[in-house]
Design an enzyme around this catalytic site. Sequence first.
Site, PDB file in Angstrom:
ATOM      1  N   GLU A 128       0.828  -1.219   0.000  1.00 52.06           N
ATOM      2  CA  GLU A 128       0.000   0.000   0.000  1.00 52.06           C
ATOM      3  C   GLU A 128       0.860   1.265   0.000  1.00 52.06           C
ATOM      4  OE1 GLU A 128      -2.935   0.080  -1.011  1.00 52.06           O
ATOM      5  OE2 GLU A 128      -4.195   0.447   0.719  1.00 52.06           O
ATOM      6  N   THR A 181      -4.625   8.870  -4.338  1.00 56.44           N
ATOM      7  CA  THR A 181      -4.563   9.011  -2.884  1.00 56.44           C
ATOM      8  C   THR A 181      -3.513  10.052  -2.501  1.00 56.44           C
ATOM      9  OG1 THR A 181      -5.208   6.718  -2.667  1.00 56.44           O
ATOM     10  CG2 THR A 181      -4.228   7.725  -0.727  1.00 56.44           C
TER      11      THR A 181
HETATM   12  P1  ADP Z   1      -7.012   2.880  -4.571  1.00 54.22           P
HETATM   13  O1  ADP Z   1      -7.426   3.519  -3.267  1.00 54.22           O
HETATM   14  O2  ADP Z   1      -8.203   2.645  -5.468  1.00 54.22           O
HETATM   15  O3  ADP Z   1      -6.150   1.701  -4.401  1.00 54.22           O
HETATM   16  P2  ADP Z   1      -4.692   4.487  -4.980  1.00 54.22           P
HETATM   17  O4  ADP Z   1      -4.579   5.833  -5.607  1.00 54.22           O
HETATM   18  O5  ADP Z   1      -4.367   4.324  -3.541  1.00 54.22           O
HETATM   19  O6  ADP Z   1      -6.156   3.962  -5.327  1.00 54.22           O
HETATM   20  O7  ADP Z   1      -3.736   3.445  -5.714  1.00 54.22           O
HETATM   21  C1  ADP Z   1      -3.683   3.350  -7.048  1.00 54.22           C
HETATM   22  C2  ADP Z   1      -2.227   3.567  -7.515  1.00 54.22           C
HETATM   23  O8  ADP Z   1      -1.455   2.384  -7.255  1.00 54.22           O
HETATM   24  C3  ADP Z   1      -2.194   3.810  -9.012  1.00 54.22           C
HETATM   25  O9  ADP Z   1      -1.219   4.793  -9.256  1.00 54.22           O
HETATM   26  C4  ADP Z   1      -1.740   2.486  -9.588  1.00 54.22           C
HETATM   27  O10 ADP Z   1      -1.016   2.621 -10.768  1.00 54.22           O
HETATM   28  C5  ADP Z   1      -0.842   1.925  -8.465  1.00 54.22           C
HETATM   29  N1  ADP Z   1      -0.811   0.441  -8.472  1.00 54.22           N
HETATM   30  C6  ADP Z   1       0.303  -0.324  -8.567  1.00 54.22           C
HETATM   31  N2  ADP Z   1      -0.024  -1.630  -8.533  1.00 54.22           N
HETATM   32  C7  ADP Z   1      -1.359  -1.713  -8.450  1.00 54.22           C
HETATM   33  C8  ADP Z   1      -2.278  -2.798  -8.378  1.00 54.22           C
HETATM   34  N3  ADP Z   1      -1.884  -4.076  -8.435  1.00 54.22           N
HETATM   35  N4  ADP Z   1      -3.585  -2.505  -8.241  1.00 54.22           N
HETATM   36  C9  ADP Z   1      -3.996  -1.218  -8.199  1.00 54.22           C
HETATM   37  N5  ADP Z   1      -3.190  -0.155  -8.263  1.00 54.22           N
HETATM   38  C10 ADP Z   1      -1.858  -0.387  -8.376  1.00 54.22           C
END
Ligand code: ADP
Length: 307
Positions: A128, A181
Site C-alpha cells: 500500500e 490518494t
Molecule cells: P485505490 O485507493 O483505489 O487503491 P490508490 O490511488 O491508492 O487507489 O492506488 C492506485 C495507484 O497504485 C495507481 O497509481 C496504480 O497505478 C498503483 N498500483 C500499482 N499496482 C497496483 C495494483 N496491483 N492494483 C492497483 N493499483 C496499483
Amino acid sequence: MNEIRIFCPATIANVSCGFDVLGLCLENFGDEMIIARTETKGIRIKEITGANLPMDAKHNVAGVAALAFIEKLNPDFGFEISIHKKIKAGSGIGSSAASAAGAVFGINALCGYPISNKELVYYAMQGEALASGTPHSDNVAPVLLGGFALVRSYTPLDIISIPSPSDLYVTVIHPQIELKTKDARSVLKENIPLKKAIIQCGNLGGLISGLYTSDYGLIGRSLHDELIEPIRSVLIPNFNQLKQAAADSGALGSGIAGSGPSVFALSQGVVTAQKTAQAMAEALQDTNIPFEIHISAINPQGIKILS
Ligand code: ADP
C-alpha cells in the site's frame, strides 16, 4: 497445493469519522488473483487483465507486498502472480489494497499458512505504501479480516475486528474521474482544532458502539466527519448533492470512500440501499461524468478461496 485462485474484495477505508483507522469490506465486488509456486525464486507478475498496471514486481503493489513477505519467509521457491482487475485504480474502494492483500494471502496459503491473516496485514501494508506514500492499513485489514476493521495503533500495529449488524448495507457510487490518494492527501492539514478533535472522538466512539450493539440510530447519528470531509469534498463532483440524496432516501449516513472520488452511504436494509443508489445516480446526472454504482452487504470473511 501449487496454485490458488482467490476473490479479493473491494473495501472502503476512512469510514466517515474513522479517517485512517476504520475500514469495511464489500461482499460482491472485487478482483480475482491467481498465485502459483515456481521453481525460480522471487516474485514475478505473470499477467494483468482489466487494467494497465506495472508488470515489474517492484512497481506493482502486489509485487511489493509479496517481496516484503518472502523476505521474512525466505522460501526456497518463488511465486507468479496473475491479477484480474475489476476495481479501478484510484477509485477510492481499495484497488491497490485488494492486490497487496491478495498477494500475501496467496503466498501464505501456498506455504501452509505459517502466519495468521492478522499478521499478514503488516506485509500487505508495505505494498500500500507504494500506492499512497504511507503504509496505511485501513483497506488491507478489512480485505484480510472481513467486516469492519479498526486500526487502534500503527506502532505497534494493533488491528481490531468490529462486528456489525447483519442488515447493514453499503451503497457506493464511483464517478469515473481518477483521484490519486497521494493528491487527496496533499490537501489535508497537519493540525486540527481541539474542538473538532473532541467531536470526532465522540462520533467514532458512537459509531463503534452502534456497530457492536446493532443500534442503527446510533450508527446514523455518529456518521459525521468533522476533519477530512469538509476539506476533501471539494475534489468530488456534486458531493453535497450526493450526500443530500442519501439523506433524503433514508440512508443512515454517507461520506467519502477512501480518499475519493467514490462516495458511500450506509443503510439499514437492502431496499433503502437500492433507493439510495437511485437517488445518488440522479444527483450525479447533470455532471455528465460516467459512474458505477455498487450495492453490497458487509463481507464478514474478506478474501475468499475460489479454487
Ligand atoms: P485505490 O485507493 O483505489 O487503491 P490508490 O490511488 O491508492 O487507489 O492506488 C492506485 C495507484 O497504485 C495507481 O497509481 C496504480 O497505478 C498503483 N498500483 C500499482 N499496482 C497496483 C495494483 N496491483 N492494483 C492497483 N493499483 C496499483
